[in-house]
Design a protein around this motif. Structure first.
Motif, PDB file in Angstrom:
ATOM      1  N   TYR A   1      -7.074  -1.071   7.342  1.00 58.87           N
ATOM      2  CA  TYR A   1      -6.399   0.112   6.813  1.00 58.87           C
ATOM      3  C   TYR A   1      -5.148  -0.265   6.021  1.00 58.87           C
TER       4      TYR A   1
ATOM      5  N   ARG B   1      -3.876   7.616   2.266  1.00 57.69           N
ATOM      6  CA  ARG B   1      -4.300   6.281   1.917  1.00 57.69           C
ATOM      7  C   ARG B   1      -5.797   6.277   1.702  1.00 57.69           C
ATOM      8  N   GLU B   2      -6.278   5.405   0.847  1.00 62.61           N
ATOM      9  CA  GLU B   2      -7.720   5.301   0.727  1.00 62.61           C
ATOM     10  C   GLU B   2      -8.296   4.908   2.066  1.00 62.61           C
ATOM     11  N   HIS B   3      -9.439   5.499   2.420  1.00 65.22           N
ATOM     12  CA  HIS B   3     -10.094   5.212   3.700  1.00 65.22           C
ATOM     13  C   HIS B   3     -10.415   3.728   3.776  1.00 65.22           C
ATOM     14  N   TYR B   4     -10.415   3.182   4.986  1.00 57.91           N
ATOM     15  CA  TYR B   4     -10.445   1.738   5.183  1.00 57.91           C
ATOM     16  C   TYR B   4     -11.826   1.119   5.103  1.00 57.91           C
TER      17      TYR B   4
ATOM     18  N   ARG C   1     -13.714   1.704  -1.071  1.00 60.01           N
ATOM     19  CA  ARG C   1     -12.642   1.920  -2.018  1.00 60.01           C
ATOM     20  C   ARG C   1     -12.303   3.389  -2.224  1.00 60.01           C
TER      21      ARG C   1
ATOM     22  N   LYS D   1      -6.125  -2.263   2.888  1.00 60.39           N
ATOM     23  CA  LYS D   1      -7.134  -1.588   2.081  1.00 60.39           C
ATOM     24  C   LYS D   1      -8.359  -2.485   1.857  1.00 60.39           C
TER      25      LYS D   1
ATOM     26  N   THR E   1     -12.323  -3.616   2.254  1.00 59.53           N
ATOM     27  CA  THR E   1     -13.624  -2.963   2.319  1.00 59.53           C
ATOM     28  C   THR E   1     -14.320  -3.347   3.620  1.00 59.53           C
TER      29      THR E   1
ATOM     30  N   LEU F   1       0.848  -1.177   0.000  1.00 60.22           N
ATOM     31  CA  LEU F   1       0.000   0.000   0.000  1.00 60.22           C
ATOM     32  C   LEU F   1       0.883   1.225   0.000  1.00 60.22           C
TER      33      LEU F   1
ATOM     34  N   CYS G   1      -8.838   9.039   5.508  1.00 58.34           N
ATOM     35  CA  CYS G   1      -8.557   8.571   6.855  1.00 58.34           C
ATOM     36  C   CYS G   1      -9.297   9.379   7.902  1.00 58.34           C
TER      37      CYS G   1
END
Length: 341
Positions: free
Chosen positions: A279, A49-52, A55, A282, A284, A40, A59
């Protein structure tokens, strides 16, 4: 013979990065090479980072308490290098061993319950698995079962450095727990406790027998409380709520340590660790609800070159080849072997 096998195992590997200078007096890690690596991206400054939970996410912004200002030494006696910036760090995650309420099949949540004899044994076994992985800092929840797990695990570490709980709740606590010997500090590992890493609060289910609760409310309802992402038990936390605090603490307090090259161990709980793994990997919100973590089984990630690489669980500390995930760290382990033997 073991040293020869180890030398052969690492001989053909290419260097992948400099081990952090803060890995003072520690050894390199045990990583099964067969396990799939998942990476990641980091960002610049605070990690982006993409929120956990989906998609397309960002954060959490929840504020957390500051961690201890204890500083580990920046000098590595094995190579004498103090100029290179660290580019690689180990992150170890351990779910606490079996607790007394796990044994009784009771909802525990944030009730502060200690380990069973089996839980103690699980913690010790976890320590054996990570006994050759460098550790500079330890984070635990504020609950005794996580703290016991961390402390018992560290009794198995080859360097025998002493884990010291940092008390910074007030100025008197800081003053009274101060260490005045620099040499002693070098042989210690700071332990930071944080409520943000606690198990999720199970509300009115805490202390209830799980089977009796299922009989009373129905299996489907209890399963929804336990395994859904955003449905909390009565007056308790959902996994989503737990993730907000746990991930915020991780990004604000722990990731900066990893970026600085510090090797970190986190001893915590099923749901707070699931949140962090969600997190890191990544996942969903649907993927995380099926994620199961065994008690007392460590998981290892390598933070390197703006990526997290998942290595799974160290399983064979006596096998030379499993340490050779980088040539530099393999040589580090080999040097430690020579020092200790």
């Amino acid at each position: 013979m073991a040293a020869t096998m180890f030398h052969q195992a690492i001989g053909t590997l290419e260097p992948r990065g400099h081990i952090g200078n803060s890995a003072l007096h520690q050894e390199c890690g045990s990583i099964p090479m067969r396990l799939m690596a998942r990476s990641l991206k980091f960002g610049t400054g605070p990690l982006k980072r993409e929120h956990y939970g989906s998609r397309k996410r960002s954060c959490g912004s929840i504020q957390s308490s500051s961690s201890s200002s204890y500083q580990t030494s920046e000098c590595n006696p094995l190579n004498g290098n103090t100029s290179k910036k660290p580019s690689e760090a180990a992150l170890i995650l351990i779910r606490h061993g079996e607790s007394l309420w796990n044994e009784k099949n009771l909802f525990t949540g944030c009730v502060d319950v200690p380990l069973t004899k089996k839980g103690v044994e699980e913690a010790i076994e976890a320590g054996k698995r990570i006994s050759n992985i460098p550790i500079d800092m330890i984070y635990t929840s504020s609950l005794i079962r996580a703290q016991m797990t961390a402390m018992l695990a560290m009794t198995q570490h080859r360097r025998k450095k002493v884990p010291i709980v940092m008390h910074d709740e007030n100025e008197q606590a800081k003053a009274w727990s101060q260490i005045f010997s620099e040499e002693t500090k070098k042989q210690c590992i700071p332990v930071v406790t944080a409520w943000q890493l606690n198990e999720r609060m199970y509300g009115e289910l805490q202390g209830l027998n799980k089977q009796e609760t299922a009989d009373k409310y129905g299996k489907e309802q209890v399963h929804e409380w336990r395994r859904s992402y955003d449905i909390p038990p009565p007056n308790g936390e959902s996994l989503e709520m737990c993730a907000e605090r746990a991930v915020a603490y991780f990004t604000q307090q722990i990731e900066p340590q990893l970026r600085a090259g510090k090797n970190v161990m986190i001893a915590a709980h099923g749901n707070s660790l699931r949140s962090i793994i969600m997190y890191l990997d990544k996942l969903t919100s649907q993927e995380v609800i099926s994620l199961e973590l065994s008690t007392g089984i460590p998981m290892l990630y390598i933070a390197k070159e703006e990526k997290y690489i998942r290595r799974g669980s160290p399983a064979a500390p006596t096998e030379a080849g499993v340490y050779a995930y980088t040539k530099n760290l393999a040589k580090y382990r080999q040097k430690l072997d020579e020092m200790l033997h």
